[in-house]
Design an enzyme around this catalytic site. Structure first.
Site, short mmCIF file in Angstrom:
data_model
loop_
_atom_site.label_atom_id
_atom_site.label_comp_id
_atom_site.label_asym_id
_atom_site.label_seq_id
_atom_site.Cartn_x
_atom_site.Cartn_y
_atom_site.Cartn_z
N THR A 164 -60.69 6.69 47.94
CA THR A 164 -62.13 6.48 47.79
C THR A 164 -62.55 5.11 48.31
O THR A 164 -63.63 4.96 48.89
CB THR A 164 -62.54 6.63 46.31
OG1 THR A 164 -62.27 7.97 45.89
CG2 THR A 164 -64.01 6.32 46.11
N ASP A 169 -56.86 8.91 42.34
CA ASP A 169 -56.36 10.16 41.74
C ASP A 169 -54.90 10.06 41.35
O ASP A 169 -54.48 10.64 40.34
CB ASP A 169 -56.53 11.31 42.73
CG ASP A 169 -57.95 11.83 42.81
OD1 ASP A 169 -58.79 11.39 42.00
OD2 ASP A 169 -58.23 12.69 43.67
#
Length: 333
Positions: free
Chosen positions: A18, A94
């Site tokens: 991200t 994640d």
């Protein structure tokens, strides 16, 4: 430390995630920014740090493989051999809890390795990537961070790789160290790491060592355990059972797991995410006493996700069951 100057030499390695994502055709965001773009977006200058950077991967954290991390460890070793004082890894949040722990097992370096990322991509208001990267560089360049093991820096909080986990889908404060708490913090560029894990474990996995697949099973109410019967047939070399509470499963599942433990190492962890699996408290069929008696290995204080990482690398080295059990015991001290 780099003796040529009084500066600390820090190298940032980008893996995607991200923190490196921008909008793409078709909607949503995907990793597009490399190391140069990420370090170029730092909000302020660095004092006492010589910084350079390179891109290792450009992918979501969910796409990383355990074999990728062995290659990354080799790259980190090369940097340390060249005189780098600390390394920062930027990646997707994640999988930070698993990849940081993997690097903790793979690297025995005393130089700091700090993993960071972002919960908000660069196009969102309040994007946290630049601030996290800046603080991670400060931690990687600090003497306080040496010989602690791999660290995770998020939201100016320092976590030990062994304990950290992602506990929220979107909040910048998503990362916690359940049961023990963070081991340090950053304030006004000052790095504090007052708490240090008592023990470390090194697994010298080589890039040429295949990492065998390990299955992760989770106990749920009413589960008849049939997944356990398919683990060996599907080609897995080991399994981790995320049991209820202190390490419990249904009666049927206990029978299947006992049979499976005769074919491969099976580790018993807790799905709760905190605390240690029991050894001798409960005595019913499917309890921890029953399962350990059937040949399962207690995960101790490691959660199921980290237990799977440890078991995978131990199997890559061909470790026998007793040595694997000793490794889990060591990391519970």
């Amino acid at each position: 430390m780099n003796d040529a100057t009084d500066e600390r030499w820090v190298h940032a390695i980008a893996l995607g995630g991200t923190i490196a994502m921008t909008e793409v055709a078709g909607g949503g965001v995907a990793p597009t920014l490399g190391a140069a773009e990420l370090t170029g977006a730092l909000p302020v200058g660095l004092t006492g740090v010589r910084l350079d950077a390179s891109t290792f991967r450009e992918m979501p954290g969910a796409h990383l493989e355990l074999a990728d991390l062995v290659l990354l460890r080799d790259r980190i070793d090369e940097l340390f051999a060249a005189g780098v004082d600390g390394v920062v890894i930027t990646q997707g949040t994640d999988t930070i809890e698993e990849t940081a722990f993997a690097l903790e097992l793979l690297s025995d370096a005393e130089q700091p390795i700090v993993v960071t990322g972002a919960m908000r991509h660069p196009g969102r208001p309040g994007a946290d990537g630049p601030a996290n990267l800046l603080a991670a560089i400060q931690v990687a360049g600090a003497e306080e961070s040496r010989a602690v093991g791999v660290l995770v820096l998020m939201d100016e909080v320092v976590h030990a790789a062994r304990f950290v986990r992602k506990a929220h889908t979107f909040r910048p404060s998503a990362f916690v160290s359940t049961g023990v708490g963070p081991i340090g913090w950053v304030t006004e560029e000052r790095v504090r790491v007052p708490v240090r894990p008592a023990s470390r474990l090194h697994l010298d996995v080589a890039a040429t060592d295949p990492v065998p697949p390990v299955a992760l099973l989770t106990a749920v109410v009413g589960d008849d355990g049939r997944f356990a019967t398919a683990v060996a047939e599907l080609g897995y070399a080991g399994a981790v059972m995320a049991g209820f509470g202190a390490g419990h499963v249904s009666l049927r599942q206990a029978e299947y797991l006992g049979d499976l433990a005769k074919e491969m190492p099976v580790v018993l962890a807790s799905r709760t995410g905190a605390g240690e699996t029991a050894r001798a408290t409960y005595g019913f069929p499917g309890s921890e006493r029953d399962l350990l008696g059937r040949g399962l290995i207690g995960a101790g204080s490691l959660d199921p996700f980290k237990a799977r990482v440890l078991l995978s690398y131990a199997l890559a080295l061909g470790w026998p069951v007793d040595r694997i059990a000793a490794a889990f015991e060591r990391l519970s001290r």
